[in-house]
Design a protein around this motif. Structure first.
Motif, PDB file in Angstrom:
ATOM      1  N   ILE A   1     -11.557  40.417  -3.247  1.00 30.37           N
ATOM      2  CA  ILE A   1     -10.241  40.375  -2.625  1.00 30.37           C
ATOM      3  C   ILE A   1      -9.320  41.432  -3.245  1.00 30.37           C
ATOM      4  O   ILE A   1      -8.517  42.047  -2.545  1.00 30.37           O
ATOM      5  N   GLY A   2      -9.482  41.685  -4.551  1.00 29.11           N
ATOM      6  CA  GLY A   2      -8.681  42.724  -5.205  1.00 29.11           C
ATOM      7  C   GLY A   2      -9.013  44.105  -4.674  1.00 29.11           C
ATOM      8  O   GLY A   2      -8.112  44.929  -4.449  1.00 29.11           O
ATOM      9  N   GLU A   3     -10.302  44.368  -4.486  1.00 30.57           N
ATOM     10  CA  GLU A   3     -10.717  45.658  -3.923  1.00 30.57           C
ATOM     11  C   GLU A   3     -10.221  45.804  -2.490  1.00 30.57           C
ATOM     12  O   GLU A   3      -9.770  46.885  -2.087  1.00 30.57           O
ATOM     13  N   MET A   4     -10.304  44.716  -1.740  1.00 34.90           N
ATOM     14  CA  MET A   4      -9.839  44.760  -0.352  1.00 34.90           C
ATOM     15  C   MET A   4      -8.335  45.014  -0.309  1.00 34.90           C
ATOM     16  O   MET A   4      -7.852  45.777   0.528  1.00 34.90           O
ATOM     17  N   GLU A   5      -7.598  44.385  -1.211  1.00 35.77           N
ATOM     18  CA  GLU A   5      -6.148  44.598  -1.297  1.00 35.77           C
ATOM     19  C   GLU A   5      -5.860  46.069  -1.582  1.00 35.77           C
ATOM     20  O   GLU A   5      -4.986  46.672  -0.948  1.00 35.77           O
ATOM     21  N   GLU A   6      -6.613  46.643  -2.491  1.00 31.57           N
ATOM     22  CA  GLU A   6      -6.415  48.046  -2.854  1.00 31.57           C
ATOM     23  C   GLU A   6      -6.782  48.981  -1.701  1.00 31.57           C
ATOM     24  O   GLU A   6      -6.080  49.949  -1.420  1.00 31.57           O
ATOM     25  N   LEU A   7      -7.881  48.694  -1.028  1.00 27.81           N
ATOM     26  CA  LEU A   7      -8.345  49.544   0.074  1.00 27.81           C
ATOM     27  C   LEU A   7      -7.419  49.505   1.292  1.00 27.81           C
ATOM     28  O   LEU A   7      -7.204  50.524   1.948  1.00 27.81           O
ATOM     29  N   THR A   8      -6.910  48.318   1.595  1.00 32.09           N
ATOM     30  CA  THR A   8      -6.156  48.151   2.843  1.00 32.09           C
ATOM     31  C   THR A   8      -4.643  48.188   2.666  1.00 32.09           C
ATOM     32  O   THR A   8      -3.916  48.394   3.632  1.00 32.09           O
ATOM     33  N   GLY A   9      -4.190  47.934   1.442  1.00 31.58           N
ATOM     34  CA  GLY A   9      -2.749  47.851   1.230  1.00 31.58           C
ATOM     35  C   GLY A   9      -2.167  46.516   1.659  1.00 31.58           C
ATOM     36  O   GLY A   9      -0.946  46.366   1.752  1.00 31.58           O
ATOM     37  N   ILE A  10      -3.019  45.544   1.930  1.00 35.63           N
ATOM     38  CA  ILE A  10      -2.583  44.212   2.340  1.00 35.63           C
ATOM     39  C   ILE A  10      -2.694  43.286   1.131  1.00 35.63           C
ATOM     40  O   ILE A  10      -3.745  43.219   0.504  1.00 35.63           O
TER      41      ILE A  10
ATOM     42  N   TYR B   1     -15.969  40.350   0.791  1.00 35.12           N
ATOM     43  CA  TYR B   1     -15.679  40.924   2.106  1.00 35.12           C
ATOM     44  C   TYR B   1     -16.739  41.962   2.481  1.00 35.12           C
ATOM     45  O   TYR B   1     -17.118  42.799   1.675  1.00 35.12           O
ATOM     46  N   SER B   2     -17.173  41.932   3.715  1.00 36.34           N
ATOM     47  CA  SER B   2     -18.155  42.885   4.228  1.00 36.34           C
ATOM     48  C   SER B   2     -17.430  44.066   4.878  1.00 36.34           C
ATOM     49  O   SER B   2     -16.203  44.058   5.034  1.00 36.34           O
ATOM     50  N   GLN B   3     -18.206  45.047   5.287  1.00 34.33           N
ATOM     51  CA  GLN B   3     -17.641  46.195   6.009  1.00 34.33           C
ATOM     52  C   GLN B   3     -17.016  45.727   7.321  1.00 34.33           C
ATOM     53  O   GLN B   3     -15.974  46.227   7.731  1.00 34.33           O
ATOM     54  N   ARG B   4     -17.644  44.759   7.961  1.00 33.23           N
ATOM     55  CA  ARG B   4     -17.095  44.209   9.208  1.00 33.23           C
ATOM     56  C   ARG B   4     -15.745  43.537   8.955  1.00 33.23           C
ATOM     57  O   ARG B   4     -14.815  43.672   9.749  1.00 33.23           O
ATOM     58  N   ASP B   5     -15.631  42.794   7.842  1.00 32.31           N
ATOM     59  CA  ASP B   5     -14.349  42.186   7.479  1.00 32.31           C
ATOM     60  C   ASP B   5     -13.298  43.272   7.265  1.00 32.31           C
ATOM     61  O   ASP B   5     -12.154  43.130   7.695  1.00 32.31           O
ATOM     62  N   PHE B   6     -13.693  44.359   6.608  1.00 35.24           N
ATOM     63  CA  PHE B   6     -12.773  45.479   6.385  1.00 35.24           C
ATOM     64  C   PHE B   6     -12.264  46.023   7.719  1.00 35.24           C
ATOM     65  O   PHE B   6     -11.065  46.252   7.893  1.00 35.24           O
ATOM     66  N   GLN B   7     -13.171  46.217   8.668  1.00 35.26           N
ATOM     67  CA  GLN B   7     -12.773  46.729   9.985  1.00 35.26           C
ATOM     68  C   GLN B   7     -11.835  45.761  10.698  1.00 35.26           C
ATOM     69  O   GLN B   7     -10.870  46.181  11.338  1.00 35.26           O
ATOM     70  N   THR B   8     -12.107  44.472  10.583  1.00 34.54           N
ATOM     71  CA  THR B   8     -11.242  43.460  11.195  1.00 34.54           C
ATOM     72  C   THR B   8      -9.848  43.513  10.574  1.00 34.54           C
ATOM     73  O   THR B   8      -8.840  43.463  11.282  1.00 34.54           O
ATOM     74  N   ILE B   9      -9.789  43.620   9.256  1.00 33.68           N
ATOM     75  CA  ILE B   9      -8.494  43.687   8.566  1.00 33.68           C
ATOM     76  C   ILE B   9      -7.724  44.936   8.990  1.00 33.68           C
ATOM     77  O   ILE B   9      -6.517  44.869   9.251  1.00 33.68           O
ATOM     78  N   MET B  10      -8.414  46.059   9.088  1.00 34.36           N
ATOM     79  CA  MET B  10      -7.734  47.294   9.488  1.00 34.36           C
ATOM     80  C   MET B  10      -7.242  47.207  10.931  1.00 34.36           C
ATOM     81  O   MET B  10      -6.165  47.711  11.253  1.00 34.36           O
ATOM     82  N   ARG B  11      -8.005  46.549  11.793  1.00 32.46           N
ATOM     83  CA  ARG B  11      -7.552  46.362  13.184  1.00 32.46           C
ATOM     84  C   ARG B  11      -6.316  45.466  13.213  1.00 32.46           C
ATOM     85  O   ARG B  11      -5.349  45.753  13.922  1.00 32.46           O
ATOM     86  N   LEU B  12      -6.340  44.384  12.430  1.00 35.65           N
ATOM     87  CA  LEU B  12      -5.176  43.497  12.345  1.00 35.65           C
ATOM     88  C   LEU B  12      -3.963  44.239  11.808  1.00 35.65           C
ATOM     89  O   LEU B  12      -2.853  44.095  12.332  1.00 35.65           O
ATOM     90  N   LYS B  13      -4.177  45.004  10.774  1.00 33.77           N
ATOM     91  CA  LYS B  13      -3.078  45.775  10.175  1.00 33.77           C
ATOM     92  C   LYS B  13      -2.454  46.698  11.224  1.00 33.77           C
ATOM     93  O   LYS B  13      -1.233  46.782  11.344  1.00 33.77           O
ATOM     94  N   TYR B  14      -3.300  47.376  11.987  1.00 34.16           N
ATOM     95  CA  TYR B  14      -2.811  48.273  13.036  1.00 34.16           C
ATOM     96  C   TYR B  14      -2.002  47.501  14.079  1.00 34.16           C
ATOM     97  O   TYR B  14      -0.893  47.905  14.445  1.00 34.16           O
ATOM     98  N   LEU B  15      -2.562  46.404  14.563  1.00 34.74           N
ATOM     99  CA  LEU B  15      -1.872  45.632  15.603  1.00 34.74           C
ATOM    100  C   LEU B  15      -0.532  45.083  15.107  1.00 34.74           C
ATOM    101  O   LEU B  15       0.456  45.105  15.841  1.00 34.74           O
ATOM    102  N   ILE B  16      -0.498  44.603  13.873  1.00 27.70           N
ATOM    103  CA  ILE B  16       0.712  43.975  13.350  1.00 27.70           C
ATOM    104  C   ILE B  16       1.739  45.010  12.906  1.00 27.70           C
ATOM    105  O   ILE B  16       2.926  44.905  13.253  1.00 27.70           O
ATOM    106  N   GLN B  17       1.307  46.025  12.171  1.00 29.93           N
ATOM    107  CA  GLN B  17       2.266  46.975  11.620  1.00 29.93           C
ATOM    108  C   GLN B  17       2.621  48.107  12.573  1.00 29.93           C
ATOM    109  O   GLN B  17       3.785  48.498  12.642  1.00 29.93           O
ATOM    110  N   GLU B  18       1.654  48.622  13.297  1.00 30.25           N
ATOM    111  CA  GLU B  18       1.918  49.763  14.183  1.00 30.25           C
ATOM    112  C   GLU B  18       2.349  49.340  15.584  1.00 30.25           C
ATOM    113  O   GLU B  18       3.283  49.899  16.136  1.00 30.25           O
TER     114      GLU B  18
END
Length: 121
Positions: free
Chosen positions: A6-15, A42-59
């Motif tokens: 979760i720490g790595e995911m936080e660092e990678l995504t900024g979430i 978290y898997s690579q698929r989870d990473f992609q899901t998080i990035m899609r969510l981030k895009y939809l919510i923030q952008e």
């Protein structure tokens, strides 16, 4: 296959981690595996899901509920298009088989001297 804490995911995504944990509760497709100690992986698929969510919510300025609905609609559309593709490929295969049969019949006709049953006229 890459696995992220979760720490790595936080660092990678900024979430932030608490946001990631909340998203896991409300987004069905976001479900990282947990070890016996409860640590997320978290898997690579989870990473992609998080990035899609981030895009939809923030952008795109979706609410979390709106983003969830959008992702469900996208998944439904994807499944539907995959089913349509499967039907199209099956139809193409049937046409190819029919054309192959027709080709073999014509080839047999030409080599037999004019008749499909092999007898000359």
């Amino acid at each position: 296959m890459a696995a992220y804490s979760i720490g790595e995911m936080e660092e990678l995504t900024g979430i932030k981690a608490h946001v990631l944990r909340y998203w896991e509760e409300v987004i069905p497709s976001l479900a990282p595996k947990k070890d016996l100690g409860g640590r997320r992986s978290y898997s690579q698929r989870d990473f992609q899901t998080i990035m899609r969510l981030k895009y939809l919510i923030q952008e795109r300025r979706f609410t979390i509920e709106g983003a969830r609905s959008e992702m469900i609609a996208e998944a439904t559309s994807y499944v539907s298009s995959q089913q349509e593709l499967s039907v199209a490929l099956e139809t193409i295969s049937e046409i190819r088989s029919s054309l192959t049969d027709l080709y073999l019949l014509v080839k047999k006709y030409r080599t037999s001297g004019g008749s499909a049953d092999g007898s000359a006229k």
